[in-house]
Design a protein around this motif. Structure first.
Motif, PDB file in Angstrom:
ATOM      1  N   GLU A 106     -50.961 -10.784 105.074  1.00  0.00           N
ATOM      2  CA  GLU A 106     -51.199 -10.840 103.635  1.00  0.00           C
ATOM      3  C   GLU A 106     -50.041 -11.492 102.876  1.00  0.00           C
ATOM      4  OE1 GLU A 106     -53.620 -10.211 100.215  1.00  0.00           O
ATOM      5  OE2 GLU A 106     -53.978 -10.315 102.370  1.00  0.00           O
TER       6      GLU A 106
ATOM      7  N   ARG B 160     -56.907  -3.450 105.604  1.00  0.00           N
ATOM      8  CA  ARG B 160     -55.804  -2.638 105.094  1.00  0.00           C
ATOM      9  C   ARG B 160     -55.161  -1.817 106.216  1.00  0.00           C
ATOM     10  NH1 ARG B 160     -55.845  -3.156  99.721  1.00  0.00           N
ATOM     11  NH2 ARG B 160     -57.809  -3.647  98.669  1.00  0.00           N
ATOM     12  N   LYS B 161     -53.826  -1.764 106.195  1.00  0.00           N
ATOM     13  CA  LYS B 161     -53.059  -1.015 107.191  1.00  0.00           C
ATOM     14  C   LYS B 161     -53.532  -1.361 108.603  1.00  0.00           C
ATOM     15  CE  LYS B 161     -52.220   2.861 104.038  1.00  0.00           C
ATOM     16  NZ  LYS B 161     -52.354   4.315 103.823  1.00  0.00           N
ATOM     17  N   ALA B 162     -53.740  -2.649 108.839  1.00  0.00           N
ATOM     18  CA  ALA B 162     -54.380  -3.077 110.079  1.00  0.00           C
ATOM     19  C   ALA B 162     -53.408  -3.495 111.171  1.00  0.00           C
ATOM     20  CB  ALA B 162     -55.338  -4.234 109.794  1.00  0.00           C
ATOM     21  N   CYS B 163     -52.141  -3.739 110.834  1.00  0.00           N
ATOM     22  CA  CYS B 163     -51.224  -4.238 111.857  1.00  0.00           C
ATOM     23  C   CYS B 163     -49.816  -3.702 111.619  1.00  0.00           C
ATOM     24  CB  CYS B 163     -51.212  -5.766 111.876  1.00  0.00           C
ATOM     25  SG  CYS B 163     -50.677  -6.518 110.332  1.00  0.00           S
ATOM     26  N   TYR B 164     -49.018  -3.793 112.671  1.00  0.00           N
ATOM     27  CA  TYR B 164     -47.634  -3.327 112.624  1.00  0.00           C
ATOM     28  C   TYR B 164     -46.752  -4.473 113.076  1.00  0.00           C
ATOM     29  CZ  TYR B 164     -43.530  -0.386 113.505  1.00  0.00           C
ATOM     30  OH  TYR B 164     -42.270   0.162 113.497  1.00  0.00           O
TER      31      TYR B 164
ATOM     32  N   ARG C 203     -42.959  -2.489 110.178  1.00  0.00           N
ATOM     33  CA  ARG C 203     -43.718  -1.942 109.049  1.00  0.00           C
ATOM     34  C   ARG C 203     -45.207  -2.231 109.208  1.00  0.00           C
ATOM     35  NH1 ARG C 203     -44.980  -5.478 104.805  1.00  0.00           N
ATOM     36  NH2 ARG C 203     -44.314  -7.640 105.130  1.00  0.00           N
ATOM     37  N   ILE C 204     -46.010  -1.376 108.607  1.00  0.00           N
ATOM     38  CA  ILE C 204     -47.454  -1.558 108.613  1.00  0.00           C
ATOM     39  C   ILE C 204     -47.828  -2.485 107.458  1.00  0.00           C
ATOM     40  CG2 ILE C 204     -49.676  -0.406 108.295  1.00  0.00           C
ATOM     41  CD1 ILE C 204     -48.488   2.047 109.621  1.00  0.00           C
ATOM     42  N   CYS C 205     -48.665  -3.464 107.746  1.00  0.00           N
ATOM     43  CA  CYS C 205     -49.029  -4.422 106.703  1.00  0.00           C
ATOM     44  C   CYS C 205     -50.508  -4.769 106.779  1.00  0.00           C
ATOM     45  CB  CYS C 205     -48.177  -5.679 106.809  1.00  0.00           C
ATOM     46  SG  CYS C 205     -48.175  -6.455 108.441  1.00  0.00           S
ATOM     47  N   GLN C 206     -50.942  -5.566 105.820  1.00  0.00           N
ATOM     48  CA  GLN C 206     -52.340  -5.940 105.707  1.00  0.00           C
ATOM     49  C   GLN C 206     -52.590  -7.321 106.312  1.00  0.00           C
ATOM     50  OE1 GLN C 206     -53.245  -3.632 101.481  1.00  0.00           O
ATOM     51  NE2 GLN C 206     -53.155  -5.845 101.519  1.00  0.00           N
TER      52      GLN C 206
ATOM     53  N   GLU D 236     -62.164  -3.119 106.525  1.00  0.00           N
ATOM     54  CA  GLU D 236     -61.127  -2.322 107.179  1.00  0.00           C
ATOM     55  C   GLU D 236     -61.152  -2.649 108.665  1.00  0.00           C
ATOM     56  OE1 GLU D 236     -59.064  -0.404 105.654  1.00  0.00           O
ATOM     57  OE2 GLU D 236     -59.973  -0.223 103.684  1.00  0.00           O
TER      58      GLU D 236
ATOM     59  N   SER E 165     -59.013  -4.447 112.358  1.00  0.00           N
ATOM     60  CA  SER E 165     -58.121  -5.496 112.830  1.00  0.00           C
ATOM     61  C   SER E 165     -58.873  -6.388 113.786  1.00  0.00           C
ATOM     62  CB  SER E 165     -56.897  -4.898 113.517  1.00  0.00           C
ATOM     63  OG  SER E 165     -57.285  -4.168 114.653  1.00  0.00           O
TER      64      SER E 165
END
Length: 231
Positions: free
Chosen positions: A136, A157-161, A165-168, A220, A222
Motif C-alpha cells: 500500500e 487489510r493486515k495481509a502481510c508482514y 510490521r504488518i501492512c496492507q 480481505e 492475501s
C-alpha cells in the motif's frame, strides 16, 4: 505458447527479451538492492548473489512457456517482468510482478515494457485477465499500473508482514482481453458492454450472488505468487 528465445520488442531506450544464461552477472548486480527488496515478497533473497541469479535463470529456462521477460538497457539485464498463472477456477487469470534497477527508475522504461509484455502475454496465452498486488505504501508502482491501464479494485487489510510490521496490500486488475473469449465454456461477450458474461444457469455461484450494496468492501486476505511490483 511455446518457449522461444530472442527479442520480444526493441525500443530506443530498452529491449524486452527472454532471459539468457549470460545475464547472471548483471542480474545479480541490479537486484542486490535493499530498496528493491523492501517492495518485494520475502521469497526474493537479500543479499542477492550470482548463485541466486543462477537459480532464477535455471528456473526460467526450465519452464515450457515464456513467463519471465528481461528488460535490457545498454546491453545489460536491468529488470524483469514475470507472470504467475493462477489455477483451478482462476486458471484464466495470472499475476504479474516486476522490478527494474534503481538507476533506471523514473525514466518510463518499466511502464512501457510492462505494457508490451502484457500485450505479448495476452496474444500468446489463453489468459483473460492480469492482476498485480502492491504494498500500500508503494505509490510509484501504483502509478505505473495506472498508466498501463490497471485499476485499483480493493485492499487486503493486515495481509502481510514485511520489515517487522504488518501492512496492507493493494489489488490492481487490468482490462479483460481475450481474443477467443466467445469459446470459453458457458461464456459469451455481452455486446455493447464489451465484457465477459456468463449466464446464471452456468454456475450456482451467480444465482446466490449478493446485491451490489451487500458485497464486502474492501477485500480481505492475501495473494501468493510473484514479488510485489516495484520500480
Amino acid at each position: 505458447m511455446v518457449q522461444k528465445t530472442g527479442i520480444i520488442v526493441q525500443k530506443k531506450n530498452y529491449t524486452l527479451r527472454t532471459w539468457q544464461t549470460e545475464d547472471v552477472a548483471s542480474l545479480a548486480q541490479y537486484l542486490n538492492n535493499k530498496n528493491i527488496w523492501d517492495n518485494c515478497r520475502d521469497g526474493l533473497p537479500y543479499p542477492y548473489s550470482q548463485e541466486d541469479a543462477n537459480v532464477f535463470l535455471s528456473m526460467v529456462q526450465a519452464k515450457e512457456n515464456i513467463q519471465d521477460f528481461c528488460i535490457e538497457v545498454n546491453g545489460e539485464a536491468v529488470g524483469s517482468i514475470g507472470f504467475v498463472p493462477a489455477t483451478d477456477v482462476e486458471r484464466f487469470s495470472t499475476e504479474v510482478g516486476y522490478w527494474i534497477g534503481e538507476p533506471f527508475w523514473n525514466q518510463g522504461i518499466v511502464t512501457d515494457a510492462l505494457k508490451e509484455a502484457i500485450n505479448y502475454y495476452f496474444e500468446h496465452t489463453d489468459k483473460v485477465r492480469v492482476f498485480a498486488v502492491v504494498f500500500e505504501h508503494n505509490s510509484p508502482s501504483m502509478r505505473v499500473l495506472e498508466k498501463v491501464g490497471f485499476k485499483k479494485t480493493g485492499i487486503f487489510r493486515k495481509a502481510c508482514y514485511k520489515n517487522g510490521r504488518i501492512c496492507q496490500l493493494s489489488l490492481h486488475r487490468s482490462r479483460t482481453s481475450c481474443p477467443f473469449q466467445d469459446s470459453l465454456p458457458g461464456a459469451r461477450v455481452q455486446r455493447g458492454a464489451g465484457r465477459l458474461w456468463r449466464p446464471q444457469k452456468a454456475t450456482g455461484l451467480l444465482k446466490h450472488r449478493p446485491s451490489r450494496q451487500a458485497r464486502p468492501q474492501p477485500f480481505e486476505g492475501s495473494q501468493g505468487g510473484t514479488p510485489c511490483p516495484v520500480i
